[in-house]
Enzyme design. Sequence first.
Site, PDB file in Angstrom:
ATOM      1  N   GLN A 141      21.581  22.709  54.045  1.00 59.14           N
ATOM      2  CA  GLN A 141      21.972  22.519  52.648  1.00 59.14           C
ATOM      3  C   GLN A 141      23.021  23.549  52.264  1.00 59.14           C
ATOM      4  OE1 GLN A 141      20.216  24.360  49.115  1.00 59.14           O
ATOM      5  NE2 GLN A 141      19.111  22.460  48.779  1.00 59.14           N
ATOM      6  N   HIS A 156      25.620  25.433  49.083  1.00 62.23           N
ATOM      7  CA  HIS A 156      25.995  25.699  47.696  1.00 62.23           C
ATOM      8  C   HIS A 156      27.466  25.371  47.515  1.00 62.23           C
ATOM      9  CE1 HIS A 156      22.915  29.271  47.524  1.00 62.23           C
ATOM     10  NE2 HIS A 156      22.313  28.120  47.267  1.00 62.23           N
ATOM     11  N   GLU A 190      24.269  21.731  46.535  1.00 66.92           N
ATOM     12  CA  GLU A 190      23.708  22.242  45.288  1.00 66.92           C
ATOM     13  C   GLU A 190      24.787  23.012  44.535  1.00 66.92           C
ATOM     14  OE1 GLU A 190      20.847  25.334  46.109  1.00 66.92           O
ATOM     15  OE2 GLU A 190      20.001  25.247  44.108  1.00 66.92           O
ATOM     16  N   GLU A 229      15.583  21.035  42.698  1.00 68.97           N
ATOM     17  CA  GLU A 229      14.925  22.013  43.567  1.00 68.97           C
ATOM     18  C   GLU A 229      14.507  23.279  42.834  1.00 68.97           C
ATOM     19  OE1 GLU A 229      16.524  23.422  47.666  1.00 68.97           O
ATOM     20  OE2 GLU A 229      17.766  24.436  46.206  1.00 68.97           O
ATOM     21  N   GLN A 264      11.208  24.849  48.512  1.00 72.60           N
ATOM     22  CA  GLN A 264      12.227  25.784  48.979  1.00 72.60           C
ATOM     23  C   GLN A 264      11.550  27.142  48.997  1.00 72.60           C
ATOM     24  OE1 GLN A 264      16.680  27.085  47.685  1.00 72.60           O
ATOM     25  NE2 GLN A 264      15.231  27.071  46.001  1.00 72.60           N
ATOM     26  N   ASP A 316      19.571  32.019  52.031  1.00 70.91           N
ATOM     27  CA  ASP A 316      20.561  31.754  50.998  1.00 70.91           C
ATOM     28  C   ASP A 316      21.070  33.064  50.400  1.00 70.91           C
ATOM     29  OD1 ASP A 316      17.994  32.012  49.975  1.00 70.91           O
ATOM     30  OD2 ASP A 316      18.051  30.207  48.763  1.00 70.91           O
ATOM     31  N   SER A 347      19.206  27.218  52.405  1.00 69.90           N
ATOM     32  CA  SER A 347      18.994  26.476  51.136  1.00 69.90           C
ATOM     33  C   SER A 347      19.627  27.229  49.954  1.00 69.90           C
ATOM     34  CB  SER A 347      17.499  26.270  50.911  1.00 69.90           C
ATOM     35  OG  SER A 347      16.840  27.523  50.751  1.00 69.90           O
TER      36      SER A 347
END
Lengths: 153, 564
Positions: free
Chosen positions: B147, B149, B176, B227, B302, B341, B368
């Site tokens: 995933q 950002h 995201e 999320e 998450q 992350d 994530s």
Amino acid sequence: MSATAPHSAPDSGPDLGPDDYPLSVNRQDLLRTPTGKPLSALTMEAVVAGEITPEDLRIAPETLLLQATLAESVQRRQLADNFRRAAELTAVPDAEVLAMYNALRPRASSREALIAIAENLEGKYHATVCGALVREAAEVYERRNLLASEEES
Amino acid sequence: MTATQPRSSRRTEILESRPVNLDGFVEEWPEKGLVAMESDFDPAPGVRVEDGRIVELDGRARADFDFMDTYIADHAIDAEAAEAANAVPSVEIARMLVDPRAGRDEVVAIGRALTPAKILDVVKLMNVVEIMMAMQKMRARRTPANQAHSTSAKDNPIQVAADAAEGALRGFAELETTLGVVRYAPLLAIALQVGGQAGRGGVLTQCALEEATELELGMRGITAYAETISVYGTESVFVDGDDTPWSKAFLASAYASRGIKMRFTSGTGSEVQMGNAEGRSMLYLEIRCILMARGAGVQGLQNGSISCIGVPGAVPGGIRAVAAENLIASWMDLECASGNDQSFSHSPMRRTSRLLPQLLPGTDFVCSGYSAVPNPDNMFAGSNLDVEDYDDWNTMQRDLQVDGGLRHVRDSEILQVREKAARALQAVFAELDLTPISDQEVEAAVYAHGSEDYPDRDVLEDIKAAQSVMDRGITGLDLVKALERGGFHDVAENLLNVLRQRVSGDLLQTSAILTGDFVPLSAINDANDYGGPGSGYRLEGERWEQLKKLRHVTSAENPETEVS
């Protein structure tokens, strides 16, 4: 559950198993929009012709119950329960869902206010599983001092 | 300065100047919960069941339960099996987690009946390699994913769209965004969705916001999943976050009722950071969060410390505890978006070592998320990995033959999708009568690295436009129409296909993502079947051929040339 329900009653849906997933590929025959359209009706031509509304792109309660059956077939009990609560909430308008969520925040509601929400869910929307969740919250909030004081509610 | 400083060696000076010494480290303080996972102040495992109801949990009687105990006892733990399961020696359960001959289903089944302290007791027996072995088997989805950002320091929607497109093309399954100025949210959520679908049809997008607003954007079909639904391990911190397990469980059902995929967020260190760990270790409290999430029936979580990574990162064994929390989420049969992350260390070497426990075994989402923008543009306070690490990431995948969800893509293809994303967004803004996007901005998006490479936007006009998106009730369907009218038929089709998923609810099942052919891939039709060497997900065939490619690889036939 509603007049447009294309299939059998919620508690006696088809006997689905893991091989039926994904429904959008393997069991399109079981899927309808809340407005009664099949998945195949959701085409770009229909969108351009203005025949598709946001209501056509929502999930029907019957479909959530199918997904609950699937979740249960792979031993995900709580996930299935969540889908059953969700099936009930499909009938509740967006703004009201948001208001109920906000009312469940700590010290946001009195016991009476929470019970009123539960009664509303159970009475107006036949949402008994959701109603039970709210009643349970009221009980725990009371014990843990998380209800709103009189003047706040 | 009359006193002479003790002289240090040149070696000490060199070591002092290494980036790792800019990181913060502290001693453990178990009384305050500043301890990763080995604390004398954590309760001993124990459970007592009467009439099918848990009446004692980890040494606490029902009358003394806080709301987490209550929720976990009543919703998360299989009470019928609890006494027997908790009586199994922890070392046997730990061995089942590691032993490939014990199938995932069997290990998940016993896990359903364990108490938080028992789960902690089990994972405390495992070193980091055993944790990784177990993760390889317990991850819910067979195929690992990643995933990203996509954000902008200037909340520039064109940047968000272009970087979303590039990220989608490179392989991220989910994207995201979030904001500097919250009022920009609708524009960035639109930009992320349009850019993502221009990059690779079927990528799923979300916009991290306060819970109620996040839900509203989801209900309108502007975002595809959510999320940032935070849960905490102590009652006091949960209440400080203005929620309870019941409000969060209701929210989980609210999302599902609109056909929207959702996962909760939690992580070690959040309670001690928010000042009330009640003297428990970080991992013990995180296990309570994981069980609360399962009890709520949310499909995933998450975790992996997330925005609190500095806390476990500062104490001994903290990164082992983070690996353990990811494992437990997977063991509890939840989708796990496994952290990696928030910026964590000044040291490139330490950033990499923090990543290995997730990258090597594979998780549902290794990061994530991974910053698909330069870190200064990352509005989640930076990430452990960013765009400048793409080639290193791809090389690690190739070196170790592991699939971290990304691939090398030729520059020409990247420039093409960046332009397409910017043009598509330009068309959507024009069709919807939002602030115009100039050709100059589109051209900047094609070749840009960070927000400083774009012309400045008229922020006031953008914010007005963002407000009008909300006031006019613009939905995902309006975006489809605008794309179609604007001549971006394939992007419009991609978005319509994503919206259609809501009707089937397939993305609500555990660990669901969408393939490029819009086939949902979840822990049902892509269930992890790892059973030791030669089984489970193997990086081979066409995918392995993709991952063999890097920016510079010398041709075997002609050593004077490169293939890429």
